[in-house]
Design a protein around this motif. Structure first.
Motif, PDB file in Angstrom:
ATOM      1  N   ASP A 155       0.854  -1.187  -0.058  1.00  0.00           N
ATOM      2  CA  ASP A 155       0.063  -0.223  -0.038  1.00  0.00           C
ATOM      3  C   ASP A 155       0.959   1.186   0.028  1.00  0.00           C
ATOM      4  N   ASP A 156       2.225   1.282   0.499  1.00  0.00           N
ATOM      5  CA  ASP A 156       3.062   2.275   0.214  1.00  0.00           C
ATOM      6  C   ASP A 156       3.335   2.615  -1.111  1.00  0.00           C
ATOM      7  N   ASP A 179       0.256   4.101  -2.793  1.00  0.00           N
ATOM      8  CA  ASP A 179       0.293   5.722  -2.552  1.00  0.00           C
ATOM      9  C   ASP A 179       1.229   6.263  -3.298  1.00  0.00           C
TER      10      ASP A 179
END
Lengths: 156, 156, 156, 156, 156, 156, 156, 156, 156, 156, 156, 156
Positions: free
Chosen positions: A54-55, A58
């Motif tokens: 998810d980093d 982003d």
């Protein structure tokens, strides 16, 4: 017809436009691939990789927005549609189905490597044509290479 | 091989799995279409629609994550890859290039309408098979229909 | 004597009351079991599981409060005392002492599976009796099944 | 087998371990009792006491985590399971059913008094054995005695 | 003329529209009644009830907005004007002047009881016509019944 | 010349000053060692340990500031220069180069163990001389021992 | 053995690696020197300089982390150990003991001047070798020069 | 019977009480009218006006609370019930049904104009009677006139 | 006399100083022009443009501070006084009085265009003289060109 | 009559009660003295000392509340009335009128010194009587001595 | 000697100075009295009044700071020392010892009433002398009268 | 042509319009002067004054926006262009170049004094014409006079 008066001469604009469109597609695809692995990863390292992806998502979403809007800023219509992404992304095919954690790390190392290599070319090709766009590519490259390091380190 | 013990009998699982996979593709595509219009819209209402579209993107991204993880929860591998989205989305083709603000509104009315119509079918088909998934589809439908209203009202 | 005028007829109330009391006990016990493992887990995956278990604790505490207050709302005194939890929880016995990380994952898969299975029965039994309570059970089931997936995936 | 090298000699460790385990059980039970009353209190002062009890729950949950992790830090496996709490808590039996507000205050005065009295003994018994654990017990006692004052003042 | 293409067939739409309009009026009136009591309550429990009533106001305002926009979403113009509220609210007349704290609690028990009873009917009547609207009514009922419990408990 | 009037008699001041200066050096070095491992760790557990080490860095930086300012408060000039740290730290030599994740855990267990052991001596030596400084050492020891437990548990 | 595939050719990598390692040491030392003065400064301007120095510490810590992780990203093991800092820092010796406020300002002017001068060389040496690293050095130089101005202005 | 000792003589109190009660009704009605238009506006400027109206609602709700509590402070029971609002508001009738965006702006210009005109009279009538209440009316007038300007400017 | 030791040779410093002073004046004037239009714009698009202009003001204020402090950092006294801005700004005369929304957009397109064109020259002129200042000009240009795009798109 | 059952025997309670009451008066007076100087300080260091004094006020207010509530917790009525503070504070008389900055620093050095000296006695006298209260005095002493250092350093 | 050039003629300044000094003493004393009751209140309404009193403390502290700094702004040295407060406060004597909740409410009604009555005189006396100070007194009166209402309502 | 229907008669409007336009110019210039000094101040008190000046800038920017929008609210086009500010500001000429800290304080004392003196006249001239605008001028005067005090105190 709507025309933004571009601050760049035509030849430079063409160079920069190609670089931005290429980066847009790569980054949208990176966000989709990272989500795909985020959902399908399994194995003892599931949670750590699930969060780490998810980093990446982003980062990819943030920068895809930046390059698309930079293209529009220069008077070039950006194209981030699914068909365009499916046909022109620099990331190779991603297999369907569950992904063992070790393989997930490998897939990200490969995907990030492919995108970084093209992004570094864009840093070079836009240096003279548009230092503003180049600066954006430099920032993106820094972020992607940092993610690349982390996934490589996990293979260490 | 990795197998989640699904809480549903096989027939129900098949129904719910198809509904979730279909919703995933529709929502990922909706996020891409909304971003595409977000970048390409022009005209006096540019700023308002530009911002409104990011609300749609937020909704679509949030719910695509929910349905993909719901599929995984039921033991079904979700597929949100660009190729899959390009080939199976319920949203029709989006033209490339700049989009006049009035047309942008129309495109969203159409795209949201298509996704909502399929989502309502999923509400129906999963009612008996899995009330948990049905509840998710109901929540998604509520959010999408609210966006739909707003774009329709702008055509009023 | 204090009597809340319940919005439900007696037979429905009895059904719903049992479902809520059962859910309360299961959820309080889940919060205690998850904390127990949070403190006693050891092994290379210690930190990841230690953090993951606090997510389970948060979920269990939040929902135990919701179902207890729902019972009170319907005029039924909730019982979440230690003795009641110890005697009527749907989660089997938890061994004392240190827990190897792999075993910790297995214990959560089992505990969550037991609670989910009973919660799904409550979704069914309360559908006609009280759709408001049923909706609460549906939401709880969704959250628990998501945690269940994650621990199962770590065994993949 | 997993062994933390305890910083304390065996005799001291035994003393401190018993104190920590006892505190853990008391605090977990206090959190359950406070929640039980939070849900079952009735009468004109309902809202004020209902809120006040959640402050007690927060204190009890925070400190139960601290003492359990302190035990683990010293190489002692903490036990906060429902059965253990039900069997060894220093708080007397809590009656089931609705609780009049005045009685609720009295129950907390009694429960807090019981826990405080044991906690003060732990402050004494651990002073030489482990000043670090003693300092934790001192902090817990301060917080519990403050709650105790407030409930007593309400009886004033 | 402006027409939203409703996703519901006409008969269902009529049912749902009546339910939403009725809920809108009840909730707007509840927010006004709760504020009226918030300003006029007196007695030893003033502060507690004064604060508690603002929680009811928040709930009523939030949900009145939701049902009004849900009506608009279905192509039905919502009507929340003072005259309409005064003429069609399900809450009986509220006396002017100062209100003793005990009476304030009683007034809320009555007002909430009236609104809840009509809201439960709406849960039933919309189940087949529009599960999306029904889900909204279920959520509203849950919140109102929780407030109802608290005021009833204060009479205990 | 600048002289803070110390609240302690000379002999006590000497004892406490040595303890504070020793703690300062140990804690600054701990922050540097933890960062060194944070940057150089590799292996499948990279991400988890990388994050965990920043928690240690936060603890070490916070407390090094506290002990240095406590020394200044007592009129003793604190010395946290690189040369002083290099020459007087209680943590043994740290090897240069990449560090396998398992070794990283071991290095922290050792480094924390060394600092804790000296910190416990400071708790003892300052008890009579200055209970204010002793209380600071007790708090630091509690935090360091908690980190110590976590790294040990990962070796379990 | 663990090897990151560096995106740079060997000669460039060598240049950039030296620049990053040098910057790391300078920045870690700057953070230690600024803290040393933060604790030891005396005189009427104590409070202002004490606070100002923590801004320098924040800058130095932030950028030391960035350059160390940039080195790791390029496959070069960073070395920020106390011994390395003590031996290779570009900042001259810092005297022990209390520091009069005027001298504190002078020390920072000198220390920042030394680090900036080396950092500007790094901006030049990495321009062709790695524009990504160069961009990081440019950003660091901008921040350090701003601090430098402020301390110089205080001598004005 | 409950009597607040008013700080004002009777004649002044009568003047101020009428002003506060009038303002309360106008402001409650303004909040209802603004919400009504918020829900029913259609046309290309839908989103902008929809959001702008919630700013009006916030202003009206905030100040209606202030004037009602100011009345209570002076010992005067405030009356903000739907019937009272419907019968005594200074805002003319609002038509039911959808509202074209241009008309929505016009409706707010008219409604705000009506309330402002009465509020300015209250500023005058309370100047001598109660400068504290006058100051409240001055602040309300400033806020309402600012909203008035914005809607007028949109008609420019 | 106060002299900052500039890190640049005299010729370079002269080039950079002129660029920074020019940018300072342009940016301060841009903030004043954008505020002037923010206050005087009228027409149906009032609210959208009114808000959009405050985004421009934020950008202009932020960057004017950056370039002024960069000048000071290089030892050059910045001049942002009203007289200097009035006499040397690169933005042409702004007419007094109300501004129709369409004209407001046009004025910003022109003003931003003028500033951007000069800013791009500064990017070029400072590339060799001071890459740190150049990097600041690149960042400013990126932000201004993004605002430029949005106002141009509104004319589309 | 209201009596808290104190956890301390009578002799200990007397000792601790006197210590708490003395600390309460000293801390309330310290907050008033620090505010007095905060308002009346003049001279070049005005702003720095003005801000620094509010930090002292925050500390004094926070701890005065803690010791007063600790007294109440032990069943001892705390007395923080102006008359009591004026008559029994350990801080000597504060002169009225403007205070030169240098004198302001001196006044705080003296006031803090007086309070600290009494607080250290309380640390000693309560060690056996009540370690919980002692721990509070230790924490207060640490905070006050830190403020004391800072004002002393400004005289350096 | 330090002299602020007051913007007011001497006679006006004298009037305003007396008003500000009087308000300062009243407000500091109000903050002390409210804290005294906050600590000593007992009875069933303890918690509600305990919290309510801290709202009064916040109001009194905030406004005491405002009036003291307003006095300094006008060149008048403010005096908020304990002795001055003890000797010149407009609030009558406060008895020592525990305070029954009903009496606590009465004490605040009386104390607030006394301060308000004097504050209203200040509103009158400063109207011509200094409208800026008057406006401050009006705002303070509004806040105090609101607190006064609430305590009176609790006696209703 | 666009005309706001002003709530004021023509003569009053003329008075108020002049006051608002004058205040706008003074406040914009104050923000520019304060920034000019913020950038150019030098000397030992640099940091304190540098920060203090940004507080002035915040005040000036906030209130310039308020008065400009108040003018627009009354139907008067505000003029805050650089030329207008340069030609009509009430603040005298500001010298270019570095400013010694002591002189910086003096410049602000003078500039604030000039603006305050004119602002007090506006408070007087608008009292009858428009109490709403007067109240705005009163609030601005209060803030400016507080800044004025602080700079004067620094000269004490």
């Amino acid at each position: 017809m709507y025309v933004v008066k571009s601050p760049l001469p035509d030849a430079d604009l063409k160079t920069v436009a190609e670089a931005l469109q290429g980066a847009l597609v790569d980054l949208v695809d990176l966000s989709l691939v990272a989500k795909q692995v985020h959902w399908n990863v399994i194995g003892p390292r599931f949670r750590s990789i699930h969060l780490q992806l998810d980093d990446v998502v982003d980062t990819a979403r943030l920068h895809s927005d930046t390059v698309a809007e930079r293209a529009a800023t220069l008077g070039v219509s950006p194209d981030g549609r699914a068909v365009t992404v499916a046909n022109t992304s620099g990331i190779g095919e991603t297999a369907a189905g569950w992904i063992q954690d070790k393989d997930a790390v490998g897939m990200l190392v490969t995907a990030l490597g492919a995108v970084i290599s093209r992004m570094r070319e864009r840093v070079g090709s836009t240096a003279d044509a548009d230092p503003v766009s180049q600066d954006i590519f430099i920032g993106i490259t820094a972020d992607l290479e940092k993610h690349h390091w982390m996934f490589q380190a996990e293979n260490g």
